[in-house]
Design an enzyme around this catalytic site. Structure first.
Site, PDB file in Angstrom:
ATOM      1  CG  MET A  92      20.903 -22.603  -5.864  1.00 37.67           C
ATOM      2  SD  MET A  92      20.541 -22.328  -7.615  1.00 37.67           S
ATOM      3  CE  MET A  92      22.056 -22.871  -8.359  1.00 37.67           C
ATOM      4  CG  LEU A  95       9.690 -22.591  -5.651  1.00 35.50           C
ATOM      5  CD1 LEU A  95       9.418 -21.207  -6.227  1.00 35.50           C
ATOM      6  CD2 LEU A  95       9.488 -22.592  -4.144  1.00 35.50           C
ATOM      7  CG  HIS A 111      19.026 -22.062 -16.045  1.00 31.00           C
ATOM      8  ND1 HIS A 111      19.403 -22.767 -14.925  1.00 31.00           N
ATOM      9  CD2 HIS A 111      19.584 -22.710 -17.094  1.00 31.00           C
ATOM     10  CE1 HIS A 111      20.140 -23.805 -15.286  1.00 31.00           C
ATOM     11  NE2 HIS A 111      20.272 -23.795 -16.600  1.00 31.00           N
ATOM     12  CD  GLU A 145       6.969 -29.540 -15.421  1.00 34.24           C
ATOM     13  OE1 GLU A 145       6.949 -28.365 -15.845  1.00 34.24           O
ATOM     14  OE2 GLU A 145       5.968 -30.116 -14.946  1.00 34.24           O
TER      15      GLU A 145
HETATM   16  C1  GAR Z   1      23.162 -17.134 -11.417  1.00 36.22           C
HETATM   17  O1  GAR Z   1      24.110 -17.386 -12.418  1.00 36.22           O
HETATM   18  C2  GAR Z   1      21.830 -17.771 -11.780  1.00 36.22           C
HETATM   19  O2  GAR Z   1      21.542 -17.717 -13.146  1.00 36.22           O
HETATM   20  C3  GAR Z   1      22.044 -19.190 -11.304  1.00 36.22           C
HETATM   21  O3  GAR Z   1      22.727 -19.064 -10.100  1.00 36.22           O
HETATM   22  C4  GAR Z   1      23.520 -17.876 -10.122  1.00 36.22           C
HETATM   23  C5  GAR Z   1      23.172 -17.067  -8.904  1.00 36.22           C
HETATM   24  O4  GAR Z   1      24.027 -15.955  -8.792  1.00 36.22           O
HETATM   25  N1  GAR Z   1      20.790 -19.878 -11.154  1.00 36.22           N
HETATM   26  C6  GAR Z   1      20.603 -21.157 -11.456  1.00 36.22           C
HETATM   27  O5  GAR Z   1      21.495 -21.894 -11.834  1.00 36.22           O
HETATM   28  C7  GAR Z   1      19.181 -21.666 -11.286  1.00 36.22           C
HETATM   29  N2  GAR Z   1      18.998 -22.919 -11.930  1.00 36.22           N
HETATM   30  P1  GAR Z   1      23.590 -14.704  -7.924  1.00 36.22           P
HETATM   31  O6  GAR Z   1      23.240 -15.232  -6.528  1.00 36.22           O
HETATM   32  O7  GAR Z   1      24.824 -13.850  -7.888  1.00 36.22           O
HETATM   33  O8  GAR Z   1      22.439 -14.036  -8.584  1.00 36.22           O
END
Ligand code: GAR
Length: 217
Positions: A92, A95, A111, A145
């Protein structure tokens, strides 16, 4: 051909990381996870990676005065481990352009929406607030972005009338765990070319079905 060496960056529980580790455990999978780095000490995925026998590291962004210092430390750790491709898995932090230029077309992200819809945080709540009947998830090559860059694989899931962000997230997460290993395989097999900042995939068959949601109307 030698397996592609992959580093994974996480911030949390790491269920997508685990899906990638599990996929790489298959003898014929063309990639191997050589390093998992978290930017938070409480990232539960670190223990899961260590339990799988993978080298882990903690690079806490709060220990650095600025983003460049943090990203230089990430870069050094990834290079020291011989990493060739980086997978963001619930990482989160944005980069920056300098890091991404060094790793051009070699950083993937997942995502939980059908990009370019619903970028950023709370993607599932955004989908519900938008009243969409279909949502999903996207694996893409990372550009500076937020949640942008050439799209590799998407999966669509229906949004039910009574879905909450949590129930939708659970349905999408199941699809995430399927498509991230598929996207990694495509990269490891050298089947992805970036042309005009769009990803071309060699040997992909046209998708067979239409997903209509709600069904039965
Ligand atoms: C996942 O749903 C991923 O797609 C999201 O965070 C979660 C992480 O879960 N990522 C984002 O929102 C990035 N913008 P995880 O740690 O169990 O893989």
């Amino acid at each position: 051909m030698a397996a592609l060496k992959v580093g994974i960056l996480i911030s949390g529980r790491g269920s997508n990381m685990t899906a990638l580790i599990d996929a790489c455990a298959a003898a014929d999978f063309p990639a191997e996870i050589v390093l998992v780095i978290a930017n938070r000490p409480d990232a539960g995925g670190l223990a899961r990676a260590a339990a799988a026998g993978i080298e882990t590291g903690l690079i806490d962004h709060r220990d650095f005065a600025d983003r460049v210092g943090f990203e230089d430390a990430l870069d050094a750790a990834l290079r020291a481990a011989g990493v060739e491709l980086v997978c963001l898995a619930g990482f989160m932090r944005l980069l920056g352009a300098r890091f991404l230029e060094r790793w051009r077309d070699r950083v993937l992200n997942i995502h939980p929406s059908l990009l370019p819809a619903f970028r950023g945080l709370r993607a599932h709540q955004q989908a519900i607030d938008g009243g969409v009947r279909v949502s999903g998830c996207t694996v893409h090559i990372v550009r500076p972005e937020m949640d942008a860059g050439p799209i590799l694989v998407q999966a669509a899931v229906p949004v039910a009338a009574d879905d909450t962000a949590d129930t939708l997230a659970a349905r999408v997460l199941t699809a995430e765990h399927r498509i991230y290993p598929q996207a990694l395989r495509l990269m490891a097999e050298g089947r992805v070319r970036v042309v005009d900042d769009r990803a071309r995939i060699d040997g992909a068959a046209p998708p067979p079905d239409v997903l209509i949601s709600p069904s039965g109307i």
